[in-house]
Write an enzyme that holds these catalytic residues in place. Structure first.
Site, PDB file in Angstrom:
ATOM      1  N   HIS A  25       1.023  -1.273   0.098  1.00 21.34           N
ATOM      2  CA  HIS A  25       0.181  -0.088   0.108  1.00 21.34           C
ATOM      3  C   HIS A  25       0.969   1.367   0.162  1.00 21.34           C
ATOM      4  O   HIS A  25       1.921   1.423   0.639  1.00 21.34           O
ATOM      5  CB  HIS A  25      -0.856   0.040   1.235  1.00 21.34           C
ATOM      6  N   GLU A 251     -10.559 -17.644   1.218  1.00 17.79           N
ATOM      7  CA  GLU A 251     -10.968 -16.545   0.382  1.00 17.79           C
ATOM      8  C   GLU A 251      -9.863 -16.531  -0.821  1.00 17.79           C
ATOM      9  O   GLU A 251      -8.695 -16.239  -0.619  1.00 17.79           O
ATOM     10  CB  GLU A 251     -10.865 -15.262   1.127  1.00 17.79           C
ATOM     11  N   ASN A 327     -12.209  -2.278   0.987  1.00 16.13           N
ATOM     12  CA  ASN A 327     -11.117  -1.764   0.730  1.00 16.13           C
ATOM     13  C   ASN A 327     -10.592  -0.794   1.630  1.00 16.13           C
ATOM     14  O   ASN A 327     -11.663  -0.226   2.480  1.00 16.13           O
ATOM     15  CB  ASN A 327     -10.964  -1.165  -0.737  1.00 16.13           C
ATOM     16  N   HIS A 354     -11.546  -2.392   6.457  1.00 15.19           N
ATOM     17  CA  HIS A 354     -10.134  -1.990   6.799  1.00 15.19           C
ATOM     18  C   HIS A 354     -10.146  -0.675   7.594  1.00 15.19           C
ATOM     19  O   HIS A 354      -9.023  -0.061   7.668  1.00 15.19           O
ATOM     20  CB  HIS A 354      -9.629  -1.582   5.278  1.00 15.19           C
ATOM     21  N   ARG A 407      -4.081   3.964  -7.503  1.00 12.78           N
ATOM     22  CA  ARG A 407      -3.575   2.886  -6.674  1.00 12.78           C
ATOM     23  C   ARG A 407      -2.627   1.873  -7.604  1.00 12.78           C
ATOM     24  O   ARG A 407      -2.898   1.533  -8.688  1.00 12.78           O
ATOM     25  CB  ARG A 407      -4.560   2.060  -6.235  1.00 12.78           C
TER      26      ARG A 407
HETATM   27  O1  GKR Z   1      -6.249  -3.508   0.552  1.00 10.26           O
HETATM   28  O2  GKR Z   1      -4.489  -4.856   0.116  1.00 10.26           O
HETATM   29  C1  GKR Z   1      -5.795  -4.651   0.174  1.00 10.26           C
HETATM   30  C2  GKR Z   1      -6.750  -5.705  -0.049  1.00 10.26           C
HETATM   31  O3  GKR Z   1      -5.907  -6.767  -0.677  1.00 10.26           O
HETATM   32  C3  GKR Z   1      -7.654  -5.356  -1.084  1.00 10.26           C
HETATM   33  O4  GKR Z   1      -7.223  -4.562  -2.137  1.00 10.26           O
HETATM   34  C4  GKR Z   1      -8.792  -6.497  -1.643  1.00 10.26           C
HETATM   35  O5  GKR Z   1      -9.430  -5.918  -2.436  1.00 10.26           O
HETATM   36  O6  GKR Z   1      -9.589  -6.605   0.998  1.00 10.26           O
HETATM   37  C5  GKR Z   1      -9.626  -6.960  -0.502  1.00 10.26           C
HETATM   38  C6  GKR Z   1      -9.604  -8.407  -0.819  1.00 10.26           C
HETATM   39  O7  GKR Z   1     -10.441  -8.877   0.353  1.00 10.26           O
HETATM   40  O8  GKR Z   1      -9.307  -9.182  -1.539  1.00 10.26           O
HETATM   41 MG    MG Z   2     -10.423 -10.989  -0.880  1.00  9.58          MG
END
Ligand code: GKR
Ligand code: MG
Length: 427
Positions: A25, A251, A327, A354, A407
């Site tokens: 990030h 997941e 996110n 998040h 991003r």
């Molecule tokens: O914020 O790094 C992140 C997550 O990996 C996010 O971008 C994902 O979209 O949280 C997400 C997920 O469950 O895949």
């Molecule tokens: Mg995910």
């Protein structure tokens, strides 16, 4: 109630150096705040992920939406479709969704529902059919991370910080450090289930982290692991077998509906996705193949709150579980998720968020409290949140100063390790 103006503000929100399958990030997460102003003097709010593509499209859309009635959501959707339906609109291979149309629908729909709720003096949850619950369960969301607070501090720490604000700055690369992070997060917010973002460290370390979490929190605490589709089928089977009876759900360990379906035949753990089944168009193949047991909806990319209600019904019909993806986000998104989470008739799992990772806020009164792992539906009509204009300006200035437009976790990772490249499959 006619739209007379729309304010679209790009903001940058401090975000710690969290790791995922796509890299790292950046010190700031980008969001867009939309304000729909009406001839009744009522303003509706929404928040969506920030990108130049979405910002430019919203700006182009503005003149077409002025004069539209906020109650006429089908007409508004048709208008958006006519204007942008032809554009290349791919989800992309990153862990996050990059499609334009669905984010536009969501941004406009949520802000219109906020206006309607304020006009009728009813909360948005009532516009979605009313409450199925008063408070909505959320899960802890752990990340491997480098040391640092993000924002202006980058990889430095705020030495004055205490509690979770201090803990969120600590490095977490090993199973023990992940357990420390989990303890600090659960102590601060009372979460009763735990998700670990995977795909960032070698599978053996991620598996050991899951075992360490089980030992620290006990077998009754639901655990989830999300490698964001970066594992091979072989790796996912190998570690999946070891985590049977340990994970609440697995997941997106592998990429695509076909491999997810193959994995589900080999491993006895429910599979969840926010990557392989992400739109209504994906549902027929999902049902045919049996690619996942649980769909993680997200009103930002399923096209809004009402679309997520429709998805919930489809999930119930076809025996799919339902929960929510997240996110990096602030309080307007949180409020929308909570209204939706309260309305959803069939909510099977605590939702992702998040939110604890973001110290900034854009709504009056500061951050929405998470107590004992639950968020109560905000009081007041519409979304029940109002904009803190001073904060909005401050975060907009951060956006202008930080130089980020999109991003790109790969580019951020290359600042640490110039040889690093995103791979569709790493392990
Ligand atoms: O914020 O790094 C992140 C997550 O990996 C996010 O971008 C994902 O979209 O949280 C997400 C997920 O469950 O895949
Ligand atoms: Mg995910």
């Amino acid at each position: 109630m006619k739209i007379t103006d729309i304010n679209i503000t790009q903001i940058a929100v401090g975000d710690p150096p969290l790791l995922n399958a796509a890299g790292l990030h950046a010190p700031y997460a980008l969001r867009i705040i939309v304000e729909i102003i009406t001839d009744s003097g009522i303003t509706g709010l929404s928040e969506i992920p920030g990108s130049e593509k979405i910002y430019k499209a919203l700006t182009e859309l503005k003149s077409h939406l002025i004069g539209q009635d906020v109650f006429q959501l089908h007409t508004i959707k048709t208008l958006i479709n006519q204007k942008f339906g032809e554009r290349d609109d791919q989800r992309g291979v990153a862990p996050w969704d990059q499609r334009l149309l669905v984010h536009l629908f969501s941004a406009i729909e949520v802000a219109c529902l906020d206006c309607i709720g304020k006009k009728l003096d009813r909360p948005v949850v009532d516009l979605l059919g009313g409450r199925s619950r008063n408070k909505v369960p959320f899960s802890a969301y752990l990340f491997y991370k480098y040391e640092g607070a993000g924002g202006a501090l980058g990889s430095d720490k705020d030495t004055e910080a205490s509690g979770w604000l201090r803990a969120r700055q600590e490095e977490a690369l090993s199973p023990d450090q992940i357990v420390d992070q989990a303890k600090a997060m659960c102590e601060a917010f009372g979460f009763q289930s735990i998700k670990l973002k995977g795909g960032a460290r070698p599978p053996e370390i991620e598996y050991e982290s899951i075992l360490a979490l089980r030992d620290a929190f006990g077998a009754d605490t639901p655990l989830r692991l999300d490698p964001n589709a970066i594992w091979s089928l072989e790796t996912a089977i190998k570690y999946g077998k070891k985590m049977e009876g340990i994970l609440e759900y697995y997941e997106d360990p592998v990429r695509g509906q076909i491999d997810m379906a193959l994995l589900s035949q080999k491993v006895d753990i429910p599979l969840a996705t926010n990557m392989c089944t992400t739109s209504f168009e994906d549902l027929p193949a999902s049902i045919r193949l049996g690619s996942e047991h649980i769909i993680l909806s997200d009103h930002h990319f399923w096209g809004g709150l009402r679309a997520s209600m429709e998805l919930n019904k489809i999930c119930q019909t076809f025996g799919r579980g339902f929960s929510m993806h997240s996110n990096s986000h602030l309080g307007i998104s949180m409020a929308a998720m909570v209204h939706l989470g309260a309305a959803i008739p069939h909510l099977d799992y605590a939702l992702d968020t998040h939110y604890p990772w973001q110290a900034d806020e854009v709504i009056d009164g500061g951050k929405i409290p998470i107590i004992d792992g639950f968020v109560t539906v905000p009081d007041g009509p519409g979304l029940g949140v109002t904009l803190d204009r001073e904060q909005l300006q401050k975060l907009h200035k951060k956006f202008l100063a930080c130089g980020l437009k999109e991003r790109n976790d790969e580019v951020e990772m290359q600042k640490v390790d110039p040889q690093w490249h995103f791979k569709l499959q790493r392990w």
